[in-house]
Scaffold this motif. Structure first.
Motif, PDB file in Angstrom:
ATOM      1  N   LEU A   7      19.209  60.308  19.294  1.00 32.13           N
ATOM      2  CA  LEU A   7      20.220  61.108  19.996  1.00 32.13           C
ATOM      3  C   LEU A   7      19.586  62.304  20.703  1.00 32.13           C
ATOM      4  CD1 LEU A   7      23.009  61.070  17.247  1.00 32.13           C
ATOM      5  CD2 LEU A   7      22.690  59.461  19.141  1.00 32.13           C
ATOM      6  N   ASN A   8      18.474  62.057  21.401  1.00 33.14           N
ATOM      7  CA  ASN A   8      17.745  63.155  22.029  1.00 33.14           C
ATOM      8  C   ASN A   8      17.964  63.232  23.538  1.00 33.14           C
ATOM      9  OD1 ASN A   8      16.134  65.443  21.773  1.00 33.14           O
ATOM     10  ND2 ASN A   8      14.246  64.318  22.188  1.00 33.14           N
ATOM     11  N   TYR A   9      18.817  62.362  24.064  1.00 34.97           N
ATOM     12  CA  TYR A   9      19.327  62.494  25.429  1.00 34.97           C
ATOM     13  C   TYR A   9      20.840  62.651  25.309  1.00 34.97           C
ATOM     14  CZ  TYR A   9      14.922  60.728  27.493  1.00 34.97           C
ATOM     15  OH  TYR A   9      13.613  60.550  27.881  1.00 34.97           O
ATOM     16  N   ALA A  10      21.393  63.653  25.973  1.00 33.41           N
ATOM     17  CA  ALA A  10      22.827  63.922  25.831  1.00 33.41           C
ATOM     18  C   ALA A  10      23.672  62.731  26.256  1.00 33.41           C
ATOM     19  CB  ALA A  10      23.203  65.160  26.643  1.00 33.41           C
ATOM     20  N   ASP A  11      23.244  62.025  27.327  1.00 35.14           N
ATOM     21  CA  ASP A  11      24.051  60.900  27.800  1.00 35.14           C
ATOM     22  C   ASP A  11      24.073  59.760  26.784  1.00 35.14           C
ATOM     23  OD1 ASP A  11      21.395  60.172  28.194  1.00 35.14           O
ATOM     24  OD2 ASP A  11      21.620  59.677  30.318  1.00 35.14           O
ATOM     25  N   HIS A  12      22.959  59.550  26.066  1.00 38.94           N
ATOM     26  CA  HIS A  12      22.937  58.501  25.040  1.00 38.94           C
ATOM     27  C   HIS A  12      23.784  58.903  23.839  1.00 38.94           C
ATOM     28  CE1 HIS A  12      21.720  55.280  22.466  1.00 38.94           C
ATOM     29  NE2 HIS A  12      21.046  56.069  21.646  1.00 38.94           N
ATOM     30  N   ALA A  13      23.751  60.182  23.469  1.00 43.54           N
ATOM     31  CA  ALA A  13      24.600  60.639  22.365  1.00 43.54           C
ATOM     32  C   ALA A  13      26.067  60.396  22.694  1.00 43.54           C
ATOM     33  CB  ALA A  13      24.342  62.115  22.082  1.00 43.54           C
ATOM     34  N   ARG A  14      26.444  60.666  23.947  1.00 36.93           N
ATOM     35  CA  ARG A  14      27.836  60.450  24.347  1.00 36.93           C
ATOM     36  C   ARG A  14      28.208  58.980  24.294  1.00 36.93           C
ATOM     37  NH1 ARG A  14      26.662  64.761  28.038  1.00 36.93           N
ATOM     38  NH2 ARG A  14      25.997  63.257  29.621  1.00 36.93           N
ATOM     39  N   GLU A  15      27.317  58.085  24.802  1.00 39.91           N
ATOM     40  CA  GLU A  15      27.661  56.663  24.797  1.00 39.91           C
ATOM     41  C   GLU A  15      27.693  56.103  23.375  1.00 39.91           C
ATOM     42  OE1 GLU A  15      24.925  54.182  26.960  1.00 39.91           O
ATOM     43  OE2 GLU A  15      23.264  54.508  25.558  1.00 39.91           O
ATOM     44  N   SER A  16      27.004  56.777  22.447  1.00 38.28           N
ATOM     45  CA  SER A  16      27.006  56.354  21.048  1.00 38.28           C
ATOM     46  C   SER A  16      28.175  56.949  20.268  1.00 38.28           C
ATOM     47  CB  SER A  16      25.689  56.767  20.368  1.00 38.28           C
ATOM     48  OG  SER A  16      24.579  56.202  21.029  1.00 38.28           O
ATOM     49  N   GLY A  17      28.912  57.867  20.909  1.00 44.47           N
ATOM     50  CA  GLY A  17      30.028  58.507  20.235  1.00 44.47           C
ATOM     51  C   GLY A  17      29.605  59.488  19.166  1.00 44.47           C
ATOM     52  N   PRO A  49      17.354  57.221  26.624  1.00 46.84           N
ATOM     53  CA  PRO A  49      18.494  57.638  27.437  1.00 46.84           C
ATOM     54  C   PRO A  49      19.631  56.623  27.373  1.00 46.84           C
ATOM     55  CG  PRO A  49      16.785  56.727  28.838  1.00 46.84           C
ATOM     56  CD  PRO A  49      16.230  56.746  27.434  1.00 46.84           C
ATOM     57  N   SER A  50      20.687  56.884  28.114  1.00 48.39           N
ATOM     58  CA  SER A  50      21.839  55.982  28.130  1.00 48.39           C
ATOM     59  C   SER A  50      21.471  54.653  28.780  1.00 48.39           C
ATOM     60  CB  SER A  50      23.001  56.622  28.892  1.00 48.39           C
ATOM     61  OG  SER A  50      22.650  56.810  30.259  1.00 48.39           O
ATOM     62  N   GLY A  51      22.337  53.665  28.575  1.00 46.73           N
ATOM     63  CA  GLY A  51      22.135  52.356  29.175  1.00 46.73           C
ATOM     64  C   GLY A  51      21.622  51.310  28.224  1.00 46.73           C
ATOM     65  N   VAL A  52      21.511  51.634  26.933  1.00 51.27           N
ATOM     66  CA  VAL A  52      21.024  50.651  25.969  1.00 51.27           C
ATOM     67  C   VAL A  52      21.949  49.436  25.979  1.00 51.27           C
ATOM     68  CG1 VAL A  52      19.986  52.423  24.530  1.00 51.27           C
ATOM     69  CG2 VAL A  52      22.301  51.656  24.029  1.00 51.27           C
ATOM     70  N   GLY A  53      21.366  48.273  25.677  1.00 52.90           N
ATOM     71  CA  GLY A  53      22.171  47.058  25.706  1.00 52.90           C
ATOM     72  C   GLY A  53      21.540  45.947  24.907  1.00 52.90           C
ATOM     73  N   PRO A  54      22.266  44.846  24.735  1.00 53.28           N
ATOM     74  CA  PRO A  54      21.804  43.755  23.870  1.00 53.28           C
ATOM     75  C   PRO A  54      20.717  42.908  24.513  1.00 53.28           C
ATOM     76  CG  PRO A  54      23.907  43.189  24.852  1.00 53.28           C
ATOM     77  CD  PRO A  54      23.630  44.609  25.250  1.00 53.28           C
ATOM     78  N   ILE A  55      19.892  42.318  23.648  1.00 45.56           N
ATOM     79  CA  ILE A  55      18.853  41.392  24.085  1.00 45.56           C
ATOM     80  C   ILE A  55      19.150  40.013  23.515  1.00 45.56           C
ATOM     81  CG2 ILE A  55      17.098  43.174  24.294  1.00 45.56           C
ATOM     82  CD1 ILE A  55      15.959  42.294  21.593  1.00 45.56           C
ATOM     83  N   GLU A  56      18.544  39.002  24.131  1.00 43.34           N
ATOM     84  CA  GLU A  56      18.666  37.642  23.618  1.00 43.34           C
ATOM     85  C   GLU A  56      17.386  36.884  23.926  1.00 43.34           C
ATOM     86  OE1 GLU A  56      21.037  35.462  27.275  1.00 43.34           O
ATOM     87  OE2 GLU A  56      22.214  36.298  25.618  1.00 43.34           O
ATOM     88  N   SER A  57      17.218  35.768  23.261  1.00 46.28           N
ATOM     89  CA  SER A  57      16.008  34.975  23.423  1.00 46.28           C
ATOM     90  C   SER A  57      15.789  34.614  24.885  1.00 46.28           C
ATOM     91  CB  SER A  57      16.108  33.701  22.578  1.00 46.28           C
ATOM     92  OG  SER A  57      14.922  32.944  22.672  1.00 46.28           O
TER      93      SER A  57
END
Length: 251
Positions: free
Chosen positions: A62-72, A224-232
């Protein structure tokens, strides 16, 4: 020094300076005052390894404010960190393995700090002299487990969950670097290290007040924000300004 990598040819493991794709073998202590061959090595048969062998891997959340917000999550008042297993490390080009295909597993691009000298209780103003350099990393995360537990070590410590490298850049200012992640060629994360809530020197200082840091130790500085799922089958590429790109695939 500039970009330093760790390599293997046959049974031999060694460090080298990387200049325009050429390798110049390092002699002596990589964290001391080493010397380098004047002639480059033949790269035939050489494998790139993780750039250092840390005693511990520390991750800051949670060291980028935008990621903290998207994580709630609320913004932290001081760096929030935990330990990741060093056995989760893999080099550039290796495969990320998803242990539970029915779980959501996410990518997270991060700038990693590499410690260069033993340090305890250092101030932010003095922290730079204990940093060896910086490299690219990912903090792969099993969100299903993360959302079911109050601690984050297990969900982020599976084997292959910390891609790192390919090299350590020893001459770079970490405070204003573009950081991006591309998934199958599509831009997913796009920010700048100037947006860190706690900068690299503040992080090293804070962690060092809680534990001794040793040469080669790794600190992931947050995503930062924008994290998302991965798949094979996914191809993940972390691009950080001034660093060699980190590329891994998923299976």
């Amino acid at each position: 020094m500039a970009a330093i990598g760790r390599f293997q040819k046959g049974d031999e493991i060694f460090y080298a300076k990387v200049v325009d794709g050429e390798l110049f073998r390092l002699h002596g202590d990589v964290f001391g005052s080493p010397s380098f061959d004047k002639k480059p090595l033949s790269v035939k048969g050489i494998k790139t390894l993780i750039p250092v062998q840390p005693s511990k891997v520390i991750a800051v959340g949670l060291n980028y404010a935008d990621h903290a917000r998207e994580s709630g999550k609320p913004l932290p008042k001081e760096p929030l960190f935990w330990l990741k297993a060093p056995t989760s490390l893999i080099p550039d080009g290796a495969k990320v393995e998803i242990p539970f295909p029915n779980h959501r597993t996410d990518f997270e691009a991060e700038l990693a700090i590499v410690i260069g000298r033993r340090v305890r209780n250092v101030t932010p103003a003095a922290a730079a002299r204990y940093i060896f350099g910086y490299t690219a990393a990912e903090d792969i995360s099993d969100r299903t487990i993360q959302n079911s537990e109050s601690q984050w070590a297990r969900c982020k410590s599976f084997d292959t969950f910390t891609p790192l490298g390919p090299y350590v850049e020893t001459k770079i200012d970490p405070h204003d670097l573009t950081i991006q992640l591309f998934q199958n060629g599509q831009l997913r994360q796009n920010s700048n290290t100037s947006q860190l809530i706690f900068n690299c020197y503040q992080i090293v200082s804070f962690v060092s007040t809680n534990m001794t840091l040793l040469p080669g130790d790794i600190i992931l500085t947050g995503t930062p924000s924008g994290v998302g799922p991965i798949e094979s089958g996914d191809r993940l590429e972390v691009r950080i300004q001034g660093l060699a790109p980190l590329v891994n695939t998923v299976k």
